[in-house]
Design a protein around this motif. Sequence first.
Motif, PDB file in Angstrom:
ATOM      1  N   THR A 110       0.728  -1.141   0.042  1.00 51.42           N
ATOM      2  CA  THR A 110       0.069   0.119   0.077  1.00 51.42           C
ATOM      3  C   THR A 110       0.856   1.468   0.102  1.00 51.42           C
ATOM      4  O   THR A 110       0.243   2.302  -0.241  1.00 51.42           O
ATOM      5  CB  THR A 110      -0.945   0.047   1.348  1.00 51.42           C
ATOM      6  OG1 THR A 110      -0.175   0.113   2.577  1.00 51.42           O
ATOM      7  CG2 THR A 110      -1.928  -1.082   1.168  1.00 51.42           C
ATOM      8  N   TYR A 111       2.274   1.274  -0.009  1.00 50.36           N
ATOM      9  CA  TYR A 111       2.974   2.439  -0.010  1.00 50.36           C
ATOM     10  C   TYR A 111       4.310   1.868  -0.873  1.00 50.36           C
ATOM     11  O   TYR A 111       4.724   0.528  -0.880  1.00 50.36           O
ATOM     12  CB  TYR A 111       3.323   2.672   1.265  1.00 50.36           C
ATOM     13  CG  TYR A 111       3.560   1.671   2.257  1.00 50.36           C
ATOM     14  CD1 TYR A 111       4.799   0.791   2.212  1.00 50.36           C
ATOM     15  CD2 TYR A 111       2.789   1.092   3.051  1.00 50.36           C
ATOM     16  CE1 TYR A 111       5.198  -0.067   3.216  1.00 50.36           C
ATOM     17  CE2 TYR A 111       3.029   0.188   4.104  1.00 50.36           C
ATOM     18  CZ  TYR A 111       4.197  -0.621   3.931  1.00 50.36           C
ATOM     19  OH  TYR A 111       4.489  -1.465   4.818  1.00 50.36           O
ATOM     20  N   PRO A 112       5.068   2.984  -1.541  1.00 50.77           N
ATOM     21  CA  PRO A 112       6.160   2.419  -2.226  1.00 50.77           C
ATOM     22  C   PRO A 112       7.401   2.224  -1.149  1.00 50.77           C
ATOM     23  O   PRO A 112       7.461   2.652  -0.185  1.00 50.77           O
ATOM     24  CB  PRO A 112       6.753   3.672  -2.913  1.00 50.77           C
ATOM     25  CG  PRO A 112       6.114   4.775  -2.320  1.00 50.77           C
ATOM     26  CD  PRO A 112       4.633   4.175  -1.607  1.00 50.77           C
ATOM     27  N   VAL A 113       8.294   1.187  -1.629  1.00 49.88           N
ATOM     28  CA  VAL A 113       9.475   0.789  -0.739  1.00 49.88           C
ATOM     29  C   VAL A 113      10.877   0.823  -1.374  1.00 49.88           C
ATOM     30  O   VAL A 113      10.983   0.660  -2.700  1.00 49.88           O
ATOM     31  CB  VAL A 113       9.178  -0.711  -0.279  1.00 49.88           C
ATOM     32  CG1 VAL A 113      10.256  -1.166   0.334  1.00 49.88           C
ATOM     33  CG2 VAL A 113       7.865  -0.855   0.316  1.00 49.88           C
ATOM     34  N   ILE A 114      11.695   1.550  -0.621  1.00 47.12           N
ATOM     35  CA  ILE A 114      13.108   1.802  -1.022  1.00 47.12           C
ATOM     36  C   ILE A 114      13.657   0.452  -0.085  1.00 47.12           C
ATOM     37  O   ILE A 114      13.668   0.644   1.179  1.00 47.12           O
ATOM     38  CB  ILE A 114      13.477   2.926  -0.764  1.00 47.12           C
ATOM     39  CG1 ILE A 114      13.130   4.071  -1.485  1.00 47.12           C
ATOM     40  CG2 ILE A 114      15.289   2.961  -0.933  1.00 47.12           C
ATOM     41  CD1 ILE A 114      13.569   5.417  -1.055  1.00 47.12           C
ATOM     42  N   HIS A 115      14.320  -0.436  -0.793  1.00 48.33           N
ATOM     43  CA  HIS A 115      14.745  -1.947   0.019  1.00 48.33           C
ATOM     44  C   HIS A 115      16.103  -1.859  -0.092  1.00 48.33           C
ATOM     45  O   HIS A 115      16.815  -1.515  -1.093  1.00 48.33           O
ATOM     46  CB  HIS A 115      13.984  -3.093  -0.981  1.00 48.33           C
ATOM     47  CG  HIS A 115      14.026  -4.221  -0.155  1.00 48.33           C
ATOM     48  ND1 HIS A 115      13.567  -5.360  -0.452  1.00 48.33           N
ATOM     49  CD2 HIS A 115      14.408  -4.229   1.370  1.00 48.33           C
ATOM     50  CE1 HIS A 115      13.742  -6.365   0.436  1.00 48.33           C
ATOM     51  NE2 HIS A 115      14.030  -5.853   1.465  1.00 48.33           N
ATOM     52  N   LEU A 116      17.025  -2.039   0.967  1.00 47.37           N
ATOM     53  CA  LEU A 116      18.263  -1.883   1.027  1.00 47.37           C
ATOM     54  C   LEU A 116      19.042  -3.442   1.460  1.00 47.37           C
ATOM     55  O   LEU A 116      18.431  -3.971   2.571  1.00 47.37           O
ATOM     56  CB  LEU A 116      18.943  -1.005   2.143  1.00 47.37           C
ATOM     57  CG  LEU A 116      18.564   0.365   1.828  1.00 47.37           C
ATOM     58  CD1 LEU A 116      17.227   0.950   2.586  1.00 47.37           C
ATOM     59  CD2 LEU A 116      19.806   1.383   2.231  1.00 47.37           C
ATOM     60  N   THR A 117      20.007  -3.756   0.935  1.00 49.47           N
ATOM     61  CA  THR A 117      20.956  -5.116   1.397  1.00 49.47           C
ATOM     62  C   THR A 117      22.145  -4.504   1.226  1.00 49.47           C
ATOM     63  O   THR A 117      22.743  -3.287   0.970  1.00 49.47           O
ATOM     64  CB  THR A 117      20.305  -6.172   0.562  1.00 49.47           C
ATOM     65  OG1 THR A 117      21.005  -7.451   1.417  1.00 49.47           O
ATOM     66  CG2 THR A 117      20.934  -6.369  -0.814  1.00 49.47           C
ATOM     67  N   GLY A 118      23.042  -5.479   1.612  1.00 46.09           N
ATOM     68  CA  GLY A 118      24.569  -5.255   1.643  1.00 46.09           C
ATOM     69  C   GLY A 118      25.010  -6.014   2.703  1.00 46.09           C
ATOM     70  O   GLY A 118      24.425  -6.551   3.605  1.00 46.09           O
ATOM     71  N   THR A 119      26.274  -5.801   3.054  1.00 44.01           N
ATOM     72  CA  THR A 119      26.841  -6.265   4.188  1.00 44.01           C
ATOM     73  C   THR A 119      27.111  -5.447   5.258  1.00 44.01           C
ATOM     74  O   THR A 119      26.813  -5.430   6.357  1.00 44.01           O
ATOM     75  CB  THR A 119      28.237  -7.047   3.900  1.00 44.01           C
ATOM     76  OG1 THR A 119      28.152  -7.976   2.933  1.00 44.01           O
ATOM     77  CG2 THR A 119      28.991  -7.543   5.188  1.00 44.01           C
ATOM     78  N   ASN A 120      27.689  -4.182   4.991  1.00 40.35           N
ATOM     79  CA  ASN A 120      27.927  -3.072   5.844  1.00 40.35           C
ATOM     80  C   ASN A 120      27.559  -1.863   5.366  1.00 40.35           C
ATOM     81  O   ASN A 120      27.390  -1.754   3.957  1.00 40.35           O
ATOM     82  CB  ASN A 120      29.571  -2.852   6.096  1.00 40.35           C
ATOM     83  CG  ASN A 120      29.998  -3.955   7.057  1.00 40.35           C
ATOM     84  OD1 ASN A 120      29.341  -4.456   8.131  1.00 40.35           O
ATOM     85  ND2 ASN A 120      30.961  -4.815   6.510  1.00 40.35           N
ATOM     86  N   GLY A 121      26.932  -0.974   6.224  1.00 36.87           N
ATOM     87  CA  GLY A 121      26.494   0.392   5.778  1.00 36.87           C
ATOM     88  C   GLY A 121      25.285   0.413   5.358  1.00 36.87           C
ATOM     89  O   GLY A 121      24.508   1.567   5.147  1.00 36.87           O
ATOM     90  N   LYS A 122      24.310  -0.598   5.731  1.00 36.77           N
ATOM     91  CA  LYS A 122      22.777  -0.496   5.284  1.00 36.77           C
ATOM     92  C   LYS A 122      21.975   0.445   6.141  1.00 36.77           C
ATOM     93  O   LYS A 122      21.339   1.393   5.744  1.00 36.77           O
ATOM     94  CB  LYS A 122      22.290  -2.056   5.486  1.00 36.77           C
ATOM     95  CG  LYS A 122      22.845  -2.848   4.564  1.00 36.77           C
ATOM     96  CD  LYS A 122      22.143  -4.219   4.637  1.00 36.77           C
ATOM     97  CE  LYS A 122      22.207  -4.998   6.064  1.00 36.77           C
ATOM     98  NZ  LYS A 122      23.543  -5.400   6.579  1.00 36.77           N
ATOM     99  N   THR A 123      22.294   0.501   7.664  1.00 29.66           N
ATOM    100  CA  THR A 123      21.509   1.252   8.595  1.00 29.66           C
ATOM    101  C   THR A 123      21.916   2.797   8.396  1.00 29.66           C
ATOM    102  O   THR A 123      20.796   3.454   8.174  1.00 29.66           O
ATOM    103  CB  THR A 123      21.931   0.879  10.041  1.00 29.66           C
ATOM    104  OG1 THR A 123      21.535  -0.490  10.213  1.00 29.66           O
ATOM    105  CG2 THR A 123      20.992   1.773  10.780  1.00 29.66           C
ATOM    106  N   THR A 124      23.151   3.055   8.029  1.00 27.55           N
ATOM    107  CA  THR A 124      23.469   4.533   7.809  1.00 27.55           C
ATOM    108  C   THR A 124      22.635   5.166   6.433  1.00 27.55           C
ATOM    109  O   THR A 124      22.353   6.180   6.537  1.00 27.55           O
ATOM    110  CB  THR A 124      24.989   4.445   7.724  1.00 27.55           C
ATOM    111  OG1 THR A 124      25.536   4.327   9.107  1.00 27.55           O
ATOM    112  CG2 THR A 124      25.343   5.977   7.411  1.00 27.55           C
ATOM    113  N   THR A 125      22.933   4.103   5.677  1.00 32.74           N
ATOM    114  CA  THR A 125      22.269   4.370   4.102  1.00 32.74           C
ATOM    115  C   THR A 125      20.815   4.600   4.277  1.00 32.74           C
ATOM    116  O   THR A 125      20.360   5.615   3.848  1.00 32.74           O
ATOM    117  CB  THR A 125      22.637   3.523   3.219  1.00 32.74           C
ATOM    118  OG1 THR A 125      24.160   3.193   2.858  1.00 32.74           O
ATOM    119  CG2 THR A 125      22.289   4.003   1.820  1.00 32.74           C
ATOM    120  N   ALA A 126      20.120   3.810   4.931  1.00 32.86           N
ATOM    121  CA  ALA A 126      18.848   3.893   5.050  1.00 32.86           C
ATOM    122  C   ALA A 126      18.316   5.174   6.023  1.00 32.86           C
ATOM    123  O   ALA A 126      17.560   5.824   5.698  1.00 32.86           O
ATOM    124  CB  ALA A 126      18.382   2.650   6.025  1.00 32.86           C
TER     125      ALA A 126
END
Length: 463
Positions: free
Chosen positions: A58-74
């Motif tokens: 019901t809303y658009p999603v920006i989805h993040l993966t990777g090994t490091n840096g995910k939380t900061t980037t989000a």
Amino acid sequence: MSPAPDSSQREAARTLEITKRLREVEESILARTPEHDLEPSLDRIRAVMELAGDPQHTYPVIHLTGTNGKTTTARVVESLLREMGLKTGRFTSPHLHTMLERIAIGGRNIEAEKFLRAYDEVIGLIDLVDAKSVAEGEPRMTYFEVLVAVAYVAFADAPVDVAIVEVGMGGSWDATNVADGVVSVITPIALDHQHFLGSTETDIALEKSGIIKAGSIAVSAEQADPAVAAILLERAQEVDAQLAVEGEQFGIEAGDVAVGGQALSVRGLAATYEDLFLPFHGTHMAQNAAVAIAAVEAFLGGGEQPLDIDVLKAGLAAATSPGRLEVVRRSPTVLVDAAHNPAGARALRDGLEEAFTFTRLVGVVSILKDKDATEMLEILEPVLDEVIVSRTTSPRAMRPNDLGEIAKGVFGESRVTVVDDLPDALDRAAGIADQAGVGGGVLATGSVITAAEVRMLLGVTDV
């Protein structure tokens, strides 16, 4: 006849009841299979979401993966989009201090009452799915799967304009992947969680590439291994997604150390943005910011419309990333960093060398049993004058004596001290750093839990 309770008493009673209920719910969720024990299937979470009416669509999603840096980037993506006037939902993991950190609405941790409301909406559905799964000889919903369900429902209830969602582990089989990201973000991929994701970076890349969905735009950080980059490109081509790669379509043009962070010039997908201030230290943090800018460009205008420079500057300046090369005390300076694998330790070391000048830096280190402690310590050895080895309250933490033996093999016996209790270890390290005067410092690292517990010991719990 006793007087009627006034409004403040009623509010206090209500707050107490919410607090009690939240504690009960948290204990119930924590009693499930923990998030570091992955149950690789989307069947359970998909079933719950379908019963709930698929709120994640019901809303658009920006989805993040990777090994490091995910939380900061989000968090940077979220800060930029909020500055642009959008109501955001953010799902990240793990948390530092409270489970409520994992779900943020409008840039703030979800309120306990709203968390409970979303939980109550899904727990009956979860019970149904659990019963069916157990009857078929399969496991119940895991800790992480329950939190994903709560987050997706909470975002729909808010409602949010966009959800920024970080995977828990992997990609294809991660519970968050029941959502279809209109923008998929892949931060640098390295070795971690090999027992679940595969023993090589290419194995891990195959799993993580599963968040790239048909017709989406994928934004990838520069990958150290060309084979990893090739896998991401192959996946994008397979599902007819666009792929933008750091160092090719976007990247850092210039950067320099500044007071409290760094000054940057970033080439985005649609324009070059100069004179930016980022309140984080280290080139790896600048790269996270560049990826975040490209992701926002991809989301708002398909990568073809420049961002408003004043809004961009304000969004970057307002971004926070607790527990990531964070100064939590002065006199002596105490830094915490959640590095918990070799790639994270490498980024931490480089960030320290770029942004800080210590005459004596003492490490307070606690590492989890399933991590490569030897390699992490070898990476950090050049920047640490001494190491105080300890342990956090986590049952997964390595025993101090065992970690101490590893540390002595890397640093030499004279540079290593074993202190069983973390508060005592922090006091010892601060005392040693104090002896060096203004050039002395303490670095607490080795796991997210280490960073979190040192923050709490120093009275810092804001996120």
